[in-house]
Design an enzyme around this catalytic site. Structure first.
Site, PDB file in Angstrom:
ATOM      1  N   LYS A 129      11.910  34.182  -5.713  1.00 19.74           N
ATOM      2  CA  LYS A 129      11.883  33.732  -7.109  1.00 19.74           C
ATOM      3  C   LYS A 129      11.726  32.207  -7.178  1.00 19.74           C
ATOM      4  CE  LYS A 129      14.699  37.687  -8.603  1.00 19.74           C
ATOM      5  NZ  LYS A 129      15.938  38.138  -9.298  1.00 19.74           N
ATOM      6  N   TYR A 140       9.640  43.763 -15.007  1.00 15.44           N
ATOM      7  CA  TYR A 140      11.034  44.051 -15.378  1.00 15.44           C
ATOM      8  C   TYR A 140      11.141  44.965 -16.605  1.00 15.44           C
ATOM      9  CZ  TYR A 140      13.061  40.742 -12.011  1.00 15.44           C
ATOM     10  OH  TYR A 140      13.471  40.108 -10.857  1.00 15.44           O
ATOM     11  N   ASN A 145      19.402  34.300  -8.533  1.00 18.85           N
ATOM     12  CA  ASN A 145      19.708  34.997  -7.270  1.00 18.85           C
ATOM     13  C   ASN A 145      18.538  35.032  -6.285  1.00 18.85           C
ATOM     14  OD1 ASN A 145      18.217  36.971  -8.532  1.00 18.85           O
ATOM     15  ND2 ASN A 145      19.796  38.551  -8.446  1.00 18.85           N
ATOM     16  N   HIS A 178      13.834  38.970  -5.130  1.00 20.38           N
ATOM     17  CA  HIS A 178      13.717  40.333  -5.655  1.00 20.38           C
ATOM     18  C   HIS A 178      13.386  41.285  -4.515  1.00 20.38           C
ATOM     19  CE1 HIS A 178      12.398  43.811  -8.010  1.00 20.38           C
ATOM     20  NE2 HIS A 178      11.391  43.886  -7.154  1.00 20.38           N
ATOM     21  N   GLU A 234       5.497  48.426  -8.021  1.00 18.97           N
ATOM     22  CA  GLU A 234       5.513  46.958  -7.964  1.00 18.97           C
ATOM     23  C   GLU A 234       4.388  46.413  -7.076  1.00 18.97           C
ATOM     24  OE1 GLU A 234      10.341  46.779  -8.776  1.00 18.97           O
ATOM     25  OE2 GLU A 234       9.599  46.238  -6.797  1.00 18.97           O
TER      26      GLU A 234
HETATM   27  P1  DAT Z   1      18.207  43.599  -8.578  1.00 18.23           P
HETATM   28  O1  DAT Z   1      17.394  42.313  -8.662  1.00 18.23           O
HETATM   29  O2  DAT Z   1      19.335  43.474  -7.600  1.00 18.23           O
HETATM   30  O3  DAT Z   1      17.349  44.810  -8.361  1.00 18.23           O
HETATM   31  P2  DAT Z   1      18.400  44.441 -11.361  1.00 18.23           P
HETATM   32  O4  DAT Z   1      17.119  45.149 -11.135  1.00 18.23           O
HETATM   33  O5  DAT Z   1      19.519  45.221 -11.944  1.00 18.23           O
HETATM   34  O6  DAT Z   1      18.926  43.782  -9.993  1.00 18.23           O
HETATM   35  O7  DAT Z   1      18.169  43.171 -12.293  1.00 18.23           O
HETATM   36  C1  DAT Z   1      17.025  42.371 -12.099  1.00 18.23           C
HETATM   37  C2  DAT Z   1      17.417  40.924 -12.186  1.00 18.23           C
HETATM   38  O8  DAT Z   1      17.940  40.656 -13.479  1.00 18.23           O
HETATM   39  C3  DAT Z   1      18.520  40.507 -11.229  1.00 18.23           C
HETATM   40  O9  DAT Z   1      18.022  40.187  -9.937  1.00 18.23           O
HETATM   41  C4  DAT Z   1      19.075  39.290 -11.914  1.00 18.23           C
HETATM   42  C5  DAT Z   1      18.947  39.653 -13.389  1.00 18.23           C
HETATM   43  N1  DAT Z   1      20.192  40.208 -13.896  1.00 18.23           N
HETATM   44  C6  DAT Z   1      20.714  41.425 -13.627  1.00 18.23           C
HETATM   45  N2  DAT Z   1      21.887  41.591 -14.248  1.00 18.23           N
HETATM   46  C7  DAT Z   1      22.122  40.439 -14.920  1.00 18.23           C
HETATM   47  C8  DAT Z   1      23.164  39.960 -15.741  1.00 18.23           C
HETATM   48  N3  DAT Z   1      24.223  40.732 -16.027  1.00 18.23           N
HETATM   49  N4  DAT Z   1      23.068  38.716 -16.256  1.00 18.23           N
HETATM   50  C9  DAT Z   1      22.001  37.930 -15.985  1.00 18.23           C
HETATM   51  N5  DAT Z   1      20.971  38.315 -15.212  1.00 18.23           N
HETATM   52  C10 DAT Z   1      21.037  39.549 -14.692  1.00 18.23           C
HETATM   53 MG    MG Z   2      15.931  45.708  -9.557  1.00 17.59          MG
END
Ligand code: DAT
Ligand code: MG
Length: 154
Positions: free
Chosen positions: A13, A53, A116, A119, A130
């Protein structure tokens, strides 16, 4: 598809790029033994990021997430190997870096869920979607790694 040819979509990212972590992250996947199939350095469009997303479109952080992902260049990649989707997720750590163990990418390099740095696909099915979203077929290379026989026993 042979089990050893499973593929996942990994993307560094904008914060991972800005913080100079590209090399360290790629190194982990290389050293593990996975095969790099495709990689580029791009500024993703808002349209692409919204689609990437799309499953999170109703979450309160969706708009901020798309903005953050478009705030600078990213490094989308395709990695291949046995159980690479699941193992890739283990290597990343938990979604929230605060829950990620030391030794994982998120556990070692970041602090907040909204920054974070990386991805990774969460299933073989989403990996396929994807990869197709970010790469054209002709961008996926099919060379055989010279390390293959040393990484796999069969
Ligand atoms: P991952 O990236 O571990 O697959 P995800 O698909 O649930 O997680 O969410 C995608 C991204 O969205 C994640 O990397 C960071 C952001 N995100 C997820 N939950 C969040 C939250 N509660 N607050 C802010 N950003 C969040
Ligand atoms: Mg995810």
């Amino acid at each position: 598809m042979a089990a050893n040819q499973e593929r996942t979509f990994i993307a560094i990212k904008p914060d991972g790029v800005q913080r100079g972590l590209i090399g360290d992250i790629i190194k982990r996947f290389e050293q593990k033994g996975f095969r790099l199939v495709a990689m580029k350095f791009v500024q993703a469009s808002e349209e692409l990021l919204k689609q990437h997303y799309i499953d999170l479109k109703d979450r309160p952080f969706y708009a901020g997430l798309v903005k953050y992902m478009g705030s600078g260049p990213v490094v989308p990649m395709v990695w291949e190997g046995l159980n690479v989707v699941k193992t890739g997720r283990v290597m990343l750590g938990e979604t929230n870096p605060a829950d990620s163990k030391p030794g994982t990418i998120r556990g070692d390099y970041c602090i907040q869920v909204g920054r974070n740095i990386i991805h990774g696909s969460d299933s073989v099915e989403s990996a396929k979607k994807e990869i197709a979203l970010w790469f054209k077929d002709e961008e996926l290379s099919d060379y055989k790694s010279s390390a293959y026989e040393w990484v796999y026993e069969n």
